[in-house]
Write a protein that holds these residues in place. Structure first.
Motif, PDB file in Angstrom:
ATOM      1  N   MET A   1       0.841  -1.181   0.000  1.00 50.52           N
ATOM      2  CA  MET A   1       0.000   0.000   0.000  1.00 50.52           C
ATOM      3  C   MET A   1       0.881   1.237   0.000  1.00 50.52           C
ATOM      4  SD  MET A   1      -3.103  -1.071   2.457  1.00 50.52           S
ATOM      5  CE  MET A   1      -2.072  -2.051   3.515  1.00 50.52           C
ATOM      6  N   THR A   2       0.320   2.300  -0.477  1.00 50.86           N
ATOM      7  CA  THR A   2       1.119   3.498  -0.674  1.00 50.86           C
ATOM      8  C   THR A   2       1.197   4.401   0.541  1.00 50.86           C
ATOM      9  OG1 THR A   2      -0.792   4.609  -1.591  1.00 50.86           O
ATOM     10  CG2 THR A   2       0.681   3.519  -3.145  1.00 50.86           C
ATOM     11  N   SER A   3       0.297   4.285   1.469  1.00 49.52           N
ATOM     12  CA  SER A   3       0.297   5.189   2.616  1.00 49.52           C
ATOM     13  C   SER A   3      -0.121   4.445   3.868  1.00 49.52           C
ATOM     14  CB  SER A   3      -0.672   6.346   2.362  1.00 49.52           C
ATOM     15  OG  SER A   3      -0.817   7.118   3.516  1.00 49.52           O
ATOM     16  N   ARG A   4       0.494   4.819   4.965  1.00 48.52           N
ATOM     17  CA  ARG A   4       0.126   4.210   6.244  1.00 48.52           C
ATOM     18  C   ARG A   4      -1.267   4.629   6.682  1.00 48.52           C
ATOM     19  NH1 ARG A   4       5.683   5.070   9.578  1.00 48.52           N
ATOM     20  NH2 ARG A   4       6.966   3.865   8.154  1.00 48.52           N
ATOM     21  N   ASN A   5      -1.762   5.735   6.177  1.00 42.97           N
ATOM     22  CA  ASN A   5      -3.069   6.246   6.578  1.00 42.97           C
ATOM     23  C   ASN A   5      -4.216   5.645   5.778  1.00 42.97           C
ATOM     24  OD1 ASN A   5      -1.824   7.937   8.437  1.00 42.97           O
ATOM     25  ND2 ASN A   5      -1.582   9.565   6.939  1.00 42.97           N
ATOM     26  N   VAL A   6      -3.916   4.777   4.837  1.00 45.53           N
ATOM     27  CA  VAL A   6      -4.941   4.188   3.993  1.00 45.53           C
ATOM     28  C   VAL A   6      -5.135   2.731   4.421  1.00 45.53           C
ATOM     29  CG1 VAL A   6      -5.583   3.600   1.630  1.00 45.53           C
ATOM     30  CG2 VAL A   6      -4.338   5.709   2.078  1.00 45.53           C
ATOM     31  N   SER A   7      -6.370   2.370   4.729  1.00 41.89           N
ATOM     32  CA  SER A   7      -6.665   1.010   5.166  1.00 41.89           C
ATOM     33  C   SER A   7      -6.774   0.083   3.951  1.00 41.89           C
ATOM     34  CB  SER A   7      -7.974   0.980   5.947  1.00 41.89           C
ATOM     35  OG  SER A   7      -9.068   1.121   5.064  1.00 41.89           O
ATOM     36  N   PRO A   8      -6.603  -1.221   4.156  1.00 40.68           N
ATOM     37  CA  PRO A   8      -6.798  -2.161   3.041  1.00 40.68           C
ATOM     38  C   PRO A   8      -8.192  -2.040   2.424  1.00 40.68           C
ATOM     39  CG  PRO A   8      -5.679  -3.260   4.840  1.00 40.68           C
ATOM     40  CD  PRO A   8      -6.096  -1.900   5.350  1.00 40.68           C
ATOM     41  N   GLY A   9      -9.212  -1.805   3.250  1.00 39.46           N
ATOM     42  CA  GLY A   9     -10.566  -1.639   2.718  1.00 39.46           C
ATOM     43  C   GLY A   9     -10.679  -0.435   1.799  1.00 39.46           C
ATOM     44  N   GLN A  10     -10.007   0.647   2.157  1.00 45.79           N
ATOM     45  CA  GLN A  10     -10.016   1.843   1.305  1.00 45.79           C
ATOM     46  C   GLN A  10      -9.287   1.575  -0.006  1.00 45.79           C
ATOM     47  OE1 GLN A  10      -8.268   4.321   4.357  1.00 45.79           O
ATOM     48  NE2 GLN A  10     -10.125   5.589   4.456  1.00 45.79           N
ATOM     49  N   VAL A  11      -8.191   0.826   0.056  1.00 46.48           N
ATOM     50  CA  VAL A  11      -7.454   0.476  -1.164  1.00 46.48           C
ATOM     51  C   VAL A  11      -8.358  -0.328  -2.095  1.00 46.48           C
ATOM     52  CG1 VAL A  11      -5.539  -0.910  -2.084  1.00 46.48           C
ATOM     53  CG2 VAL A  11      -5.170   0.563  -0.093  1.00 46.48           C
ATOM     54  N   VAL A  12      -9.033  -1.323  -1.545  1.00 45.35           N
ATOM     55  CA  VAL A  12      -9.909  -2.173  -2.364  1.00 45.35           C
ATOM     56  C   VAL A  12     -11.007  -1.335  -3.009  1.00 45.35           C
ATOM     57  CG1 VAL A  12     -11.571  -4.070  -2.317  1.00 45.35           C
ATOM     58  CG2 VAL A  12      -9.409  -4.269  -1.068  1.00 45.35           C
ATOM     59  N   ALA A  13     -11.707  -0.536  -2.235  1.00 48.97           N
ATOM     60  CA  ALA A  13     -12.817   0.256  -2.779  1.00 48.97           C
ATOM     61  C   ALA A  13     -12.336   1.263  -3.819  1.00 48.97           C
ATOM     62  CB  ALA A  13     -13.558   0.972  -1.653  1.00 48.97           C
ATOM     63  N   ALA A  14     -11.231   1.946  -3.534  1.00 56.87           N
ATOM     64  CA  ALA A  14     -10.732   2.969  -4.460  1.00 56.87           C
ATOM     65  C   ALA A  14     -10.235   2.356  -5.762  1.00 56.87           C
ATOM     66  CB  ALA A  14      -9.615   3.776  -3.801  1.00 56.87           C
TER      67      ALA A  14
END
Length: 157
Positions: A1-14
């Motif tokens: 993932m590109t940022s520590r502030n981004v959750s795996p769920g946010q990565v999947v949805a985005a």
């Protein structure tokens, strides 16, 4: 993932949203009849749902049911409130459609089930003719391939 502030769920949805949008750029030329079905938002939401479901299946295969549940909850929290209920309802509907082949089914069976669900969601037809079946096959492959790409983001080597 590109940022520590981004959750795996946010990565999947985005990324599911991003890949869904890019599919229609390609599909519009290959399947011109697609333009008569639904709005861009509706088509994109259906494909985003399928990509998310495929990612959850691949996660379950990789890490088990617990990881899938955690990711599902993270994805659910990542949707803006204005679309959360609609997206979660679509995920539940697709999950019902995927029960027939089951998450442990061969990839080809899941790709077909994803594609059929997508084609029915987009065309609003219960019976798919030859043009819709070709569209279903392309959409199912796109959803599965997009999910595999998201898995690489979540689990880099």
């Amino acid at each position: 993932m590109t940022s520590r502030n981004v959750s795996p769920g946010q990565v999947v949805a985005a990324y599911a949203f991003k890949y869904a949008c890019s599919f229609y750029d390609f599909a519009g030329e290959k399947f011109p009849a697609l333009k008569v079905y639904s709005s861009e938002n509706s088509r994109g939401a259906a494909l985003q749902t399928a990509i998310i479901a495929a990612t959850l299946i691949l996660t379950e295969r990789r890490s088990g049911e617990v990881a899938r549940g955690e990711l599902h909850a993270g994805v659910a929290r990542s949707f803006p409130p204005s679309v959360q209920a609609r997206q979660l309802a679509a995920l539940r509907d697709l999950s019902t459609a995927l029960r027939a082949p089951g998450p442990g089914a061969p990839d080809a069976a899941l790709v077909q089930a994803l594609g059929r669900w997508l084609a029915r969601a987009v065309t609003k037809k219960t019976e798919l003719g030859e043009p819709e079946q070709a569209l279903a096959a392309a959409m199912g492959r796109s959803a599965w391939t997009s999910a595999a790409m998201i898995m690489r983001l979540l689990h880099p080597k």
